[in-house]
Design a protein around this motif. Structure first.
Motif, PDB file in Angstrom:
ATOM      1  N   MET A   1     -43.708 -17.269 -11.286  1.00  0.00           N
ATOM      2  CA  MET A   1     -43.238 -18.030 -10.146  1.00  0.00           C
ATOM      3  C   MET A   1     -41.986 -17.383  -9.593  1.00  0.00           C
ATOM      4  SD  MET A   1     -43.789 -22.033 -11.158  1.00  0.00           S
ATOM      5  CE  MET A   1     -42.172 -22.369 -10.626  1.00  0.00           C
ATOM      6  N   ASN A   2     -41.901 -17.308  -8.288  1.00  0.00           N
ATOM      7  CA  ASN A   2     -40.671 -16.818  -7.697  1.00  0.00           C
ATOM      8  C   ASN A   2     -39.861 -18.003  -7.179  1.00  0.00           C
ATOM      9  OD1 ASN A   2     -41.673 -17.529  -5.119  1.00  0.00           O
ATOM     10  ND2 ASN A   2     -42.648 -15.547  -4.880  1.00  0.00           N
ATOM     11  N   GLY A   3     -38.706 -17.753  -6.629  1.00  0.00           N
ATOM     12  CA  GLY A   3     -37.794 -18.802  -6.237  1.00  0.00           C
ATOM     13  C   GLY A   3     -38.296 -19.724  -5.143  1.00  0.00           C
ATOM     14  N   THR A   4     -39.325 -19.311  -4.389  1.00  0.00           N
ATOM     15  CA  THR A   4     -39.805 -20.136  -3.284  1.00  0.00           C
ATOM     16  C   THR A   4     -40.878 -21.119  -3.710  1.00  0.00           C
ATOM     17  OG1 THR A   4     -41.466 -18.491  -2.669  1.00  0.00           O
ATOM     18  CG2 THR A   4     -39.302 -18.314  -1.611  1.00  0.00           C
ATOM     19  N   GLU A   5     -41.392 -20.990  -4.914  1.00  0.00           N
ATOM     20  CA  GLU A   5     -42.460 -21.869  -5.371  1.00  0.00           C
ATOM     21  C   GLU A   5     -41.900 -23.095  -6.073  1.00  0.00           C
ATOM     22  OE1 GLU A   5     -45.576 -19.916  -7.509  1.00  0.00           O
ATOM     23  OE2 GLU A   5     -45.338 -18.101  -6.330  1.00  0.00           O
ATOM     24  N   LYS A   6     -42.697 -24.153  -6.087  1.00  0.00           N
ATOM     25  CA  LYS A   6     -42.315 -25.409  -6.724  1.00  0.00           C
ATOM     26  C   LYS A   6     -42.254 -25.239  -8.246  1.00  0.00           C
ATOM     27  CE  LYS A   6     -44.051 -30.109  -7.140  1.00  0.00           C
ATOM     28  NZ  LYS A   6     -45.148 -31.009  -6.841  1.00  0.00           N
ATOM     29  N   GLN A   7     -41.275 -25.884  -8.874  1.00  0.00           N
ATOM     30  CA  GLN A   7     -41.165 -25.850 -10.329  1.00  0.00           C
ATOM     31  C   GLN A   7     -42.305 -26.644 -10.955  1.00  0.00           C
ATOM     32  OE1 GLN A   7     -39.164 -24.147 -12.229  1.00  0.00           O
ATOM     33  NE2 GLN A   7     -37.824 -23.357 -10.648  1.00  0.00           N
ATOM     34  N   ILE A   8     -42.810 -26.168 -12.079  1.00  0.00           N
ATOM     35  CA  ILE A   8     -43.896 -26.834 -12.794  1.00  0.00           C
ATOM     36  C   ILE A   8     -43.329 -27.988 -13.608  1.00  0.00           C
ATOM     37  CG2 ILE A   8     -45.682 -26.546 -14.539  1.00  0.00           C
ATOM     38  CD1 ILE A   8     -45.728 -23.582 -13.826  1.00  0.00           C
ATOM     39  N   LYS A   9     -44.044 -29.117 -13.600  1.00  0.00           N
ATOM     40  CA  LYS A   9     -43.662 -30.229 -14.464  1.00  0.00           C
ATOM     41  C   LYS A   9     -44.920 -30.896 -14.999  1.00  0.00           C
ATOM     42  CE  LYS A   9     -42.944 -33.635 -10.770  1.00  0.00           C
ATOM     43  NZ  LYS A   9     -43.532 -32.891  -9.687  1.00  0.00           N
ATOM     44  N   ASP A  10     -44.785 -31.633 -16.100  1.00  0.00           N
ATOM     45  CA  ASP A  10     -45.931 -32.319 -16.695  1.00  0.00           C
ATOM     46  C   ASP A  10     -46.610 -33.204 -15.660  1.00  0.00           C
ATOM     47  OD1 ASP A  10     -45.607 -31.204 -19.176  1.00  0.00           O
ATOM     48  OD2 ASP A  10     -44.668 -32.950 -20.084  1.00  0.00           O
ATOM     49  N   GLY A  11     -47.941 -33.160 -15.646  1.00  0.00           N
ATOM     50  CA  GLY A  11     -48.719 -33.989 -14.737  1.00  0.00           C
ATOM     51  C   GLY A  11     -49.086 -33.305 -13.434  1.00  0.00           C
ATOM     52  N   ASP A  12     -48.488 -32.151 -13.137  1.00  0.00           N
ATOM     53  CA  ASP A  12     -48.829 -31.415 -11.917  1.00  0.00           C
ATOM     54  C   ASP A  12     -50.233 -30.835 -12.031  1.00  0.00           C
ATOM     55  OD1 ASP A  12     -46.432 -31.821 -10.636  1.00  0.00           O
ATOM     56  OD2 ASP A  12     -45.599 -29.855 -11.143  1.00  0.00           O
ATOM     57  N   PHE A  13     -50.925 -30.724 -10.903  1.00  0.00           N
ATOM     58  CA  PHE A  13     -52.209 -30.045 -10.855  1.00  0.00           C
ATOM     59  C   PHE A  13     -51.924 -28.599 -10.497  1.00  0.00           C
ATOM     60  CE2 PHE A  13     -56.255 -28.693  -9.062  1.00  0.00           C
ATOM     61  CZ  PHE A  13     -57.133 -29.172 -10.014  1.00  0.00           C
ATOM     62  N   CYS A  14     -52.506 -27.668 -11.239  1.00  0.00           N
ATOM     63  CA  CYS A  14     -52.238 -26.256 -10.988  1.00  0.00           C
ATOM     64  C   CYS A  14     -53.519 -25.432 -11.028  1.00  0.00           C
ATOM     65  CB  CYS A  14     -51.231 -25.709 -11.992  1.00  0.00           C
ATOM     66  SG  CYS A  14     -51.858 -25.623 -13.673  1.00  0.00           S
ATOM     67  N   ARG A  15     -53.435 -24.265 -10.410  1.00  0.00           N
ATOM     68  CA  ARG A  15     -54.531 -23.291 -10.418  1.00  0.00           C
ATOM     69  C   ARG A  15     -53.974 -21.994 -10.983  1.00  0.00           C
ATOM     70  NH1 ARG A  15     -59.156 -23.512  -8.484  1.00  0.00           N
ATOM     71  NH2 ARG A  15     -58.689 -25.273  -7.162  1.00  0.00           N
ATOM     72  N   VAL A  16     -54.732 -21.384 -11.905  1.00  0.00           N
ATOM     73  CA  VAL A  16     -54.302 -20.126 -12.517  1.00  0.00           C
ATOM     74  C   VAL A  16     -54.627 -18.988 -11.552  1.00  0.00           C
ATOM     75  CG1 VAL A  16     -54.514 -18.613 -14.516  1.00  0.00           C
ATOM     76  CG2 VAL A  16     -54.733 -21.088 -14.807  1.00  0.00           C
ATOM     77  N   THR A  17     -53.602 -18.201 -11.207  1.00  0.00           N
ATOM     78  CA  THR A  17     -53.756 -17.154 -10.202  1.00  0.00           C
ATOM     79  C   THR A  17     -53.896 -15.757 -10.795  1.00  0.00           C
ATOM     80  OG1 THR A  17     -51.355 -16.998 -10.002  1.00  0.00           O
ATOM     81  CG2 THR A  17     -52.487 -18.468  -8.469  1.00  0.00           C
ATOM     82  N   SER A  18     -53.582 -15.607 -12.095  1.00  0.00           N
ATOM     83  CA  SER A  18     -53.730 -14.297 -12.741  1.00  0.00           C
ATOM     84  C   SER A  18     -53.839 -14.485 -14.244  1.00  0.00           C
ATOM     85  CB  SER A  18     -52.547 -13.388 -12.398  1.00  0.00           C
ATOM     86  OG  SER A  18     -51.343 -13.953 -12.861  1.00  0.00           O
ATOM     87  N   GLY A  19     -54.233 -13.423 -14.922  1.00  0.00           N
ATOM     88  CA  GLY A  19     -54.364 -13.477 -16.376  1.00  0.00           C
ATOM     89  C   GLY A  19     -55.770 -13.804 -16.825  1.00  0.00           C
ATOM     90  N   THR A  20     -55.914 -14.076 -18.102  1.00  0.00           N
ATOM     91  CA  THR A  20     -57.208 -14.324 -18.731  1.00  0.00           C
ATOM     92  C   THR A  20     -57.956 -15.502 -18.113  1.00  0.00           C
ATOM     93  OG1 THR A  20     -56.348 -13.476 -20.812  1.00  0.00           O
ATOM     94  CG2 THR A  20     -58.328 -14.816 -20.940  1.00  0.00           C
ATOM     95  N   HIS A  21     -57.233 -16.548 -17.748  1.00  0.00           N
ATOM     96  CA  HIS A  21     -57.864 -17.774 -17.255  1.00  0.00           C
ATOM     97  C   HIS A  21     -57.880 -17.865 -15.730  1.00  0.00           C
ATOM     98  CE1 HIS A  21     -57.984 -19.233 -21.367  1.00  0.00           C
ATOM     99  NE2 HIS A  21     -56.710 -18.919 -21.488  1.00  0.00           N
ATOM    100  N   LYS A  22     -57.764 -16.748 -15.041  1.00  0.00           N
ATOM    101  CA  LYS A  22     -57.712 -16.708 -13.579  1.00  0.00           C
ATOM    102  C   LYS A  22     -58.879 -17.492 -12.975  1.00  0.00           C
ATOM    103  CE  LYS A  22     -57.523 -13.573  -9.671  1.00  0.00           C
ATOM    104  NZ  LYS A  22     -57.465 -12.182  -9.247  1.00  0.00           N
ATOM    105  N   GLY A  23     -58.577 -18.339 -11.989  1.00  0.00           N
ATOM    106  CA  GLY A  23     -59.596 -19.127 -11.307  1.00  0.00           C
ATOM    107  C   GLY A  23     -59.765 -20.526 -11.866  1.00  0.00           C
TER     108      GLY A  23
END
Length: 63
Positions: A1-23
């Protein structure tokens, strides 16, 4: 994450954008700081399967 993205917190919905679990996507359940200083999270998919990934590999999105 860079400085312009929202901080992650418990309960957030997220999408994996890179790595083993991408997609894959799901709800953030557990956020930890590893001994090496990286943020790791556990993601719970809608089908009930959990996986761990690095915080830098995900983007917080709307469901």
């Amino acid at each position: 994450m860079n400085g312009t993205e929202k901080q992650i917190k418990d309960g957030d919905f997220c999408r994996v954008t890179s790595g083993t679990h991408k997609g894959k996507s799901g709800t953030v359940q557990d956020i930890n700081l590893s001994k090496t200083g990286h943020i790791t999270i556990t993601v719970l998919q809608e089908n009930g399967v959990r996986f761990k990934t690095l915080g830098k590999n995900v983007a917080v999105t709307e469901k």
